[in-house]
Design an enzyme around this catalytic site. Structure first.
Site, PDB file in Angstrom:
ATOM      1  N   TYR A  94      -5.764   5.354   3.492  1.00  0.00           N
ATOM      2  CA  TYR A  94      -4.487   4.957   2.888  1.00  0.00           C
ATOM      3  C   TYR A  94      -4.671   4.705   1.397  1.00  0.00           C
ATOM      4  O   TYR A  94      -5.778   4.454   0.909  1.00  0.00           O
ATOM      5  CB  TYR A  94      -3.904   3.698   3.562  1.00  0.00           C
ATOM      6  CG  TYR A  94      -4.709   2.428   3.351  1.00  0.00           C
ATOM      7  CD1 TYR A  94      -4.540   1.653   2.209  1.00  0.00           C
ATOM      8  CD2 TYR A  94      -5.619   1.999   4.305  1.00  0.00           C
ATOM      9  CE1 TYR A  94      -5.267   0.484   2.027  1.00  0.00           C
ATOM     10  CE2 TYR A  94      -6.348   0.829   4.130  1.00  0.00           C
ATOM     11  CZ  TYR A  94      -6.169   0.082   2.985  1.00  0.00           C
ATOM     12  OH  TYR A  94      -6.895  -1.079   2.795  1.00  0.00           O
ATOM     13  N   CYS A  95      -3.539   4.774   0.666  1.00  0.00           N
ATOM     14  CA  CYS A  95      -3.499   4.356  -0.727  1.00  0.00           C
ATOM     15  C   CYS A  95      -2.468   3.222  -0.827  1.00  0.00           C
ATOM     16  O   CYS A  95      -2.220   2.537   0.166  1.00  0.00           O
ATOM     17  CB  CYS A  95      -3.167   5.529  -1.649  1.00  0.00           C
ATOM     18  SG  CYS A  95      -1.552   6.279  -1.358  1.00  0.00           S
ATOM     19  N   PHE A  96      -1.867   3.024  -1.983  1.00  0.00           N
ATOM     20  CA  PHE A  96      -0.968   1.870  -2.110  1.00  0.00           C
ATOM     21  C   PHE A  96       0.327   2.045  -1.320  1.00  0.00           C
ATOM     22  O   PHE A  96       0.721   1.173  -0.554  1.00  0.00           O
ATOM     23  CB  PHE A  96      -0.645   1.598  -3.583  1.00  0.00           C
ATOM     24  CG  PHE A  96       0.191   0.361  -3.781  1.00  0.00           C
ATOM     25  CD1 PHE A  96      -0.307  -0.891  -3.467  1.00  0.00           C
ATOM     26  CD2 PHE A  96       1.494   0.462  -4.242  1.00  0.00           C
ATOM     27  CE1 PHE A  96       0.485  -2.031  -3.614  1.00  0.00           C
ATOM     28  CE2 PHE A  96       2.283  -0.665  -4.403  1.00  0.00           C
ATOM     29  CZ  PHE A  96       1.769  -1.921  -4.088  1.00  0.00           C
TER      30      PHE A  96
END
Length: 367
Positions: A94-96
């Site tokens: 995941y990222c932000f």
């Protein structure tokens, strides 16, 4: 490839492995327990791309990102992501926000022959889920608060129950002037995330109540979430009792024996430095309550503490510490707790020693 997911509940309940591809500075501000940070961009690279985005738009920023992360740098990062994916085939990345960065990492991995799913909504959505989840649980389940004088073993009661939330454990602080550990506390977001995940797991086991230790709003540098703290101020109290001698012995174990061991563990090759840091830690705790204790009394206790430290350094014996611990209980902590209890008497629903308190709370959870 397994599908992307937004089943946050399962992820946290099952401690699903996760790879966080945000920049290190983002990860340091807040993360989830056990997550590994393998960033797409360094802090410097992210800053450059962000500045370019503001001045030149998304396409130009993406183009700059590809120029910054290319060649050997790109290959090294893909290799690290692929190693994680192979080691944790059940995991996610995941990222932000679950957007461009995590999609790009997915794409590059796929080009390298590794299909790996991402978390829809990313860190932001998972963080929101935990905040809402904790509030929902503290509102829907009755709270019981374990209170008592310093040294009665409130934390031991919390640890003995499977319906408890360990505020001090997650804050990595014992909640008093001497409560710091040899290693730092987590940041506020990490504290809240860990607490929310524990609440999720406790209620998943079918808990009909939540048990917490009586705490102020601050546990060291960590702040108890506002809604939880508000509910704690209205919840019934279970008052834990123990003899004065047992309390002194327990404090001796926690704040002298165990703390010295913590510093020794951090400096295994330099026992002298470990002891110096331990002594500084104890004396610093006393200095922090000087105003409330009174300068003259603080000086007397400091002298006793310094003598006890000198004997411990010389002989290894910790028995002399009992004198300042006993005096601190008699002159400072017990009067303070007596004053605090005077305003809480109507909330006390049970009093007893440790075994009786644990039995009471276990039985209460069955109702």
């Amino acid at each position: 490839m397994r599908e992307n997911t937004e089943d946050f509940r399962r992820i946290f309940l099952q401690s699903v492995p996760m790879m966080d591809v945000r920049a290190p500075v983002e990860f340091a501000k807040g993360a989830f327990p056990g997550v590994i940070n393998l960033p797409l961009m360094t802090d410097s690279e992210r800053q450059q791309v962000g500045t370019y985005y503001k001045h030149s738009g998304q396409e130009a920023a993406i183009s700059l990102g590809h120029k910054l992360v290319h060649g050997d740098i790109k290959e090294q990062r893909i290799a690290a992501w692929a190693d994680f994916a192979r080691a944790h085939p059940e995991g996610y990345l995941y990222c932000f926000r679950g957007g461009l960065r995590s999609q790009l990492v997915q794409q590059w991995l796929a080009e390298a022959g590794v299909e790996y799913p991402r978390i829809v909504g990313g860190y932001k959505a998972m963080r929101r889920y935990l905040i809402d989840s904790l509030e929902e649980r503290v509102r829907s389940l009755p709270l019981n608060i374990v209170a008592g004088l310093t040294g009665t073993g409130k934390t031991e009661v919390i640890e003995a129950l499977d319906t408890s939330l360990d505020l001090e454990g997650h804050a990595h602080h014992r909640g008093s002037s001497f409560g710091r550990h040899a290693t730092p506390q987590p940041n506020q977001i990490d504290f809240e995330n860990a607490l929310a995940i524990e609440a999720l797991r406790v209620t998943e086991r079918g808990a009909s109540q939540l048990v917490l230790e009586d705490e102020g709003r601050m546990v060291g540098s960590c702040t108890v979430p506002l809604e939880l703290f508000r509910m704690m101020q209205e919840a019934p109290l279970v008052w834990l009792e123990d003899s004065f001698d047992n309390r002194v012995t327990r404090i001796l174990g926690d704040y002298v024996i165990d703390m010295h061991a913590e510093f020794a563990g951090l400096h295994p090759g330099d026992p002298q430095q470990a002891f110096d840091l331990f002594a500084e830690h104890l004396l610093g705790g006393l200095l922090r309550i000087r105003k409330r204790l009174g300068g003259e009394k603080q000086q007397v206790l400091q002298g006793i503490m310094e003598d006890a430290l000198a004997e411990q350094r010389r002989t290894g014996s910790v028995e002399a510490h009992r004198e300042w611990i006993g005096a601190l209980l008699t002159d400072y902590y017990d009067p303070m707790y007596a004053y605090q209890r005077s305003g809480k008497d109507e909330r006390v629903v049970f009093s007893g020693e440790q075994a009786a308190v644990v039995e009471y709370l276990v039985e209460r959870s069955k109702r």
